[in-house]
Write a protein that holds these residues in place. Structure first.
Motif, short mmCIF file in Angstrom:
data_model
loop_
_atom_site.label_atom_id
_atom_site.label_comp_id
_atom_site.label_asym_id
_atom_site.label_seq_id
_atom_site.Cartn_x
_atom_site.Cartn_y
_atom_site.Cartn_z
N VAL A 93 -22.36 -105.60 34.39
CA VAL A 93 -22.07 -104.19 34.16
C VAL A 93 -21.74 -103.55 35.51
CG1 VAL A 93 -23.02 -101.97 33.40
CG2 VAL A 93 -23.55 -104.07 32.14
N THR A 94 -20.66 -102.81 35.55
CA THR A 94 -20.23 -102.19 36.81
C THR A 94 -21.05 -100.95 37.12
OG1 THR A 94 -18.60 -100.70 35.82
CG2 THR A 94 -17.87 -102.96 36.30
N LEU A 95 -20.91 -100.48 38.35
CA LEU A 95 -21.57 -99.25 38.78
C LEU A 95 -21.19 -98.09 37.88
CD1 LEU A 95 -23.21 -97.66 40.94
CD2 LEU A 95 -21.07 -97.42 42.23
N SER A 96 -19.95 -98.09 37.41
CA SER A 96 -19.47 -97.01 36.55
C SER A 96 -19.83 -97.21 35.08
CB SER A 96 -17.95 -96.85 36.69
OG SER A 96 -17.30 -98.08 36.43
N GLY A 97 -20.56 -98.31 34.78
CA GLY A 97 -21.07 -98.51 33.43
C GLY A 97 -20.19 -99.32 32.50
N LYS A 98 -19.12 -99.91 33.02
CA LYS A 98 -18.22 -100.71 32.19
C LYS A 98 -18.62 -102.18 32.21
CE LYS A 98 -14.66 -99.43 34.60
NZ LYS A 98 -13.28 -99.26 35.11
N LYS A 99 -18.19 -102.92 31.19
CA LYS A 99 -18.39 -104.37 31.18
C LYS A 99 -17.38 -105.01 32.13
CE LYS A 99 -21.51 -105.39 27.91
NZ LYS A 99 -22.62 -106.36 28.05
N ALA A 100 -17.84 -105.96 32.91
CA ALA A 100 -16.96 -106.67 33.84
C ALA A 100 -16.54 -108.00 33.23
CB ALA A 100 -17.69 -106.91 35.16
N GLY A 128 -26.99 -94.72 46.00
CA GLY A 128 -26.43 -95.21 47.26
C GLY A 128 -25.05 -95.81 47.08
N TYR A 129 -24.87 -96.62 46.04
CA TYR A 129 -23.57 -97.24 45.81
C TYR A 129 -22.53 -96.21 45.35
CZ TYR A 129 -24.64 -102.08 46.75
OH TYR A 129 -24.93 -103.25 47.40
N THR A 130 -22.98 -95.17 44.67
CA THR A 130 -22.05 -94.10 44.28
C THR A 130 -21.53 -93.38 45.51
OG1 THR A 130 -23.19 -93.82 42.16
CG2 THR A 130 -21.80 -92.00 42.91
N ARG A 131 -22.42 -93.11 46.46
CA ARG A 131 -21.99 -92.47 47.71
C ARG A 131 -21.13 -93.41 48.55
NH1 ARG A 131 -26.49 -89.12 50.85
NH2 ARG A 131 -24.57 -88.73 52.04
N LEU A 132 -21.46 -94.69 48.53
CA LEU A 132 -20.65 -95.67 49.25
C LEU A 132 -19.24 -95.73 48.66
CD1 LEU A 132 -20.31 -97.97 51.31
CD2 LEU A 132 -21.26 -99.54 49.58
N ALA A 133 -19.15 -95.71 47.33
CA ALA A 133 -17.83 -95.73 46.68
C ALA A 133 -17.00 -94.53 47.10
CB ALA A 133 -18.00 -95.78 45.16
N ASN A 145 -20.33 -106.16 49.72
CA ASN A 145 -19.11 -106.78 50.23
C ASN A 145 -17.90 -106.38 49.39
OD1 ASN A 145 -19.75 -108.24 52.59
ND2 ASN A 145 -20.78 -109.80 51.37
N ASN A 146 -18.08 -106.34 48.09
CA ASN A 146 -16.96 -105.95 47.22
C ASN A 146 -16.59 -104.48 47.41
OD1 ASN A 146 -16.30 -108.37 45.95
ND2 ASN A 146 -17.89 -108.15 44.41
N ALA A 147 -17.59 -103.64 47.61
CA ALA A 147 -17.30 -102.21 47.76
C ALA A 147 -16.46 -101.93 49.00
CB ALA A 147 -18.62 -101.42 47.85
N ILE A 148 -16.75 -102.60 50.12
CA ILE A 148 -16.00 -102.34 51.35
C ILE A 148 -14.74 -103.20 51.45
CG2 ILE A 148 -18.09 -101.63 52.58
CD1 ILE A 148 -18.03 -104.34 54.04
N GLY A 198 -7.37 -105.79 48.17
CA GLY A 198 -8.39 -104.98 48.83
C GLY A 198 -8.49 -103.56 48.35
N ASN A 199 -7.76 -103.20 47.32
CA ASN A 199 -7.77 -101.81 46.88
C ASN A 199 -8.47 -101.64 45.54
OD1 ASN A 199 -5.91 -103.15 45.36
ND2 ASN A 199 -4.24 -101.68 45.60
N GLY A 200 -9.39 -102.57 45.22
CA GLY A 200 -10.13 -102.45 43.97
C GLY A 200 -11.03 -101.22 44.00
N ASP A 201 -11.33 -100.71 42.83
CA ASP A 201 -12.16 -99.52 42.72
C ASP A 201 -13.60 -99.86 43.13
OD1 ASP A 201 -13.56 -97.24 42.06
OD2 ASP A 201 -12.75 -97.09 40.02
N PRO A 202 -14.13 -99.23 44.18
CA PRO A 202 -15.52 -99.52 44.58
C PRO A 202 -16.54 -99.10 43.54
CG PRO A 202 -14.64 -97.64 45.81
CD PRO A 202 -13.49 -98.24 45.05
#
Length: 494
Positions: free
Chosen positions: A164-171, A253-258, A212-215, A222-226
């Motif tokens: 499950v992604t940070l945004s709540g979707k299935k990966a 924290g990950y929301t702010r990082l994104a 690592n994926n977020a940055i 390299g332009n995937g949605d963090p």
């Protein structure tokens, strides 16, 4: 019976330490080096088994790493559409490639996972292991099942296993902390080891944690949605709670990082700069790195899971891991790949050291990393920093890197580093790239490149090499060059 939470927790804890009683080592004193090649079922279907094996033997190959399970085109199927076809096999693309298990799937092993219907429909009636194993054995060639952590979204039952992604979707990826996922890897491993007289297995997971994926710390797009980093499913949150990690703080924290990553990619510089702002977030939210470690521990537990299952069935079954190429580019990912710990649950390591496609890949990694964490510096400065941090010297500038590739010296350095990392306890087989697709005006493999890379690996102490990614995209002159290198380095001078 389904794996209980207590049993699963014990398996996670065992990921870093394997009891000595279950760690029989792959023989260190071998009569000959292991010269392996990665090959998929389609090559045996298109060209027939015996001619392919004969060609391999002429190139001094004595080990087959058969792509037994994959839904990806990286190790299975014919040449990737849009790339030049090689000078062997069917002169057409398999545009309807599906993937799955290219051996027979024995249902009795999959009772603890909802992912059961995995039989590849690509070659009806063809079991690659059943067809190849006897003929390989008659030629004294070893056979390894090579399977990887790549899935399709349309598989029956897969939705129960997805991250499950940070945004709540299935990966499209599967969660290592989900007991059914671990049950699936146990089932597939048991199926192969019990059902076929294979010499070993090799598993690969070209994935990394959410930080690592977020940055964008990889050589891929390299332009995937963090906001799509993983995993934040209920299994991960329960595991985090058992470790005293606040899941809500991690999500915050990950929301702010994104948000910071998106800002960085637009070139909107924070008042204190990009690097300082990223580092400040890590200080303010230690849960970011705690979640990164949680993800990595889940991946490492899969290594132990597969290893222990294989060894419980046949102690002489060699078990090893494919180590992703990102290990050569990202110091953050490299820090998470501790060879000394990996060797505790492995009999060999196949470390990717693809030097031809390594140039374009490293250049792409630099562009990705420079757009976020290192945006205070120029791309060329970021490359030079990484050369210094990773211990590379004499490699091309950023402008020349995509067309030049990395040198054979890179292969030698990485081989020596890996051997030191495992302290010589298990064999290291550098992965040597042959005709891995690259873009227009980027490095293309030549026979001299293959010859130099193979010789550099073996001369640096490697006990073998694995020719990669897959035979179905290799040109024959380049394959022959590998055999010439082995012949020359193994033949004593008169």
């Amino acid at each position: 019976m389904e794996l209980s939470r207590r049993e699963f927790a014990k398996m996670i804890a065992a990921a870093t330490v394997v009891p000595p009683t279950v760690v029989p080592r792959f023989p260190q004193s071998q009569e000959q080096h292991t010269i392996g090649i990665q090959v998929g079922a389609v090559s045996f279907v298109d060209e027939n088994v015996e001619p392919v094996l004969e060609r391999f033997q002429s190139a001094r190959i004595n080990a087959l790493f058969i792509a037994a399970f994959s839904y990806g085109r990286g190790i299975a199927g014919r040449q990737v559409p849009g790339q030049p076809l090689p000078d062997h096999g069917k002169q057409e693309y398999d545009t309807s490639f599906h993937g799955g298990n290219f051996a027979s799937t024995h249902e009795k092993f999959y009772r603890d996972t909802s992912l059961k219907k995995i039989q590849a429909p690509d070659h009806p009636g063809f079991d690659v292991l059943e067809s190849v194993l006897p003929k390989a054995r008659s030629r004294k060639m070893k056979t390894f099942c090579w399977y990887e952590d790549v899935f399709r979204r349309d598989l029956e039952g897969v939705e129960r296993l997805q991250e499950v992604t940070l945004s709540g979707k299935k990966a499209g990826t599967l969660c290592f902390h989900n007991p059914e996922v671990q049950a699936f890897w146990r089932a597939l491993t048991e199926d192969y080891v019990r059902s076929y007289p294979i010499d070993g297995v090799m598993w690969g997971s070209e994935r990394q944690g959410p930080f690592n994926n977020a940055i964008g710390s990889s050589h891929g797009a390299g332009n995937g949605d963090p906001g799509d980093v993983t995993c934040f499913c209920d299994y991960c949150k329960r595991e985090a709670s058992s470790r005293g990690i606040d899941a809500n703080r991690a999500v915050e924290g990950y929301t702010r990082l994104a948000s910071l990553v998106r800002q960085s990619r637009t070139g909107s510089r924070p008042s204190d700069g990009y690097f300082v702002s990223h580092w400040r977030l890590l200080v303010q939210y230690p849960e970011i790195l705690a979640w990164e470690k949680l993800w990595n521990d889940g991946q490492k537990s899969t290594y132990t899971n597969i290893y222990q299952v294989a060894k419980s069935i046949r102690r002489d079954c060699a078990v090893g891991w494919h180590i992703w190429h990102n290990n050569s580019f990202s110091p953050f990912y490299r820090a998470e790949q501790d060879y000394w710990k990996l060797r505790q649950a492995s009999d060999f390591l196949k470390v990717v050291m693809y030097n031809n496609c390594g140039g374009p890949r490293l250049a792409q990694y630099v562009r990705n990393a420079q757009s976020t964490l290192f945006h205070d510096a120029t791309p060329s400065e970021v490359l030079e920093l990484h050369y210094r941090v990773l211990g590379y010297s004499g490699e091309a500038s950023l402008e020349k890197l995509p067309a030049a590739g990395l040198s054979a010296d890179y292969v030698a350095r990485e081989t020596k580093r890996a051997i030191v990392g495992v302290r010589g306890e298990i064999p290291v087989y550098p992965g040597i790239d042959i005709d891995i697709p690259t873009g227009p005006n980027q490095k293309k493999t030549q026979p001299a490149d293959v010859k130099a890379a193979v010789k550099a690996a073996l001369a640096s102490g490697a006990q073998g090499v694995v020719l990669s990614r897959k035979y179905s995209e290799m040109r024959l002159a380049n394959l022959a060059a590998a055999g010439e290198a082995v012949r020359e380095i193994m033949t004593p001078e008169s």
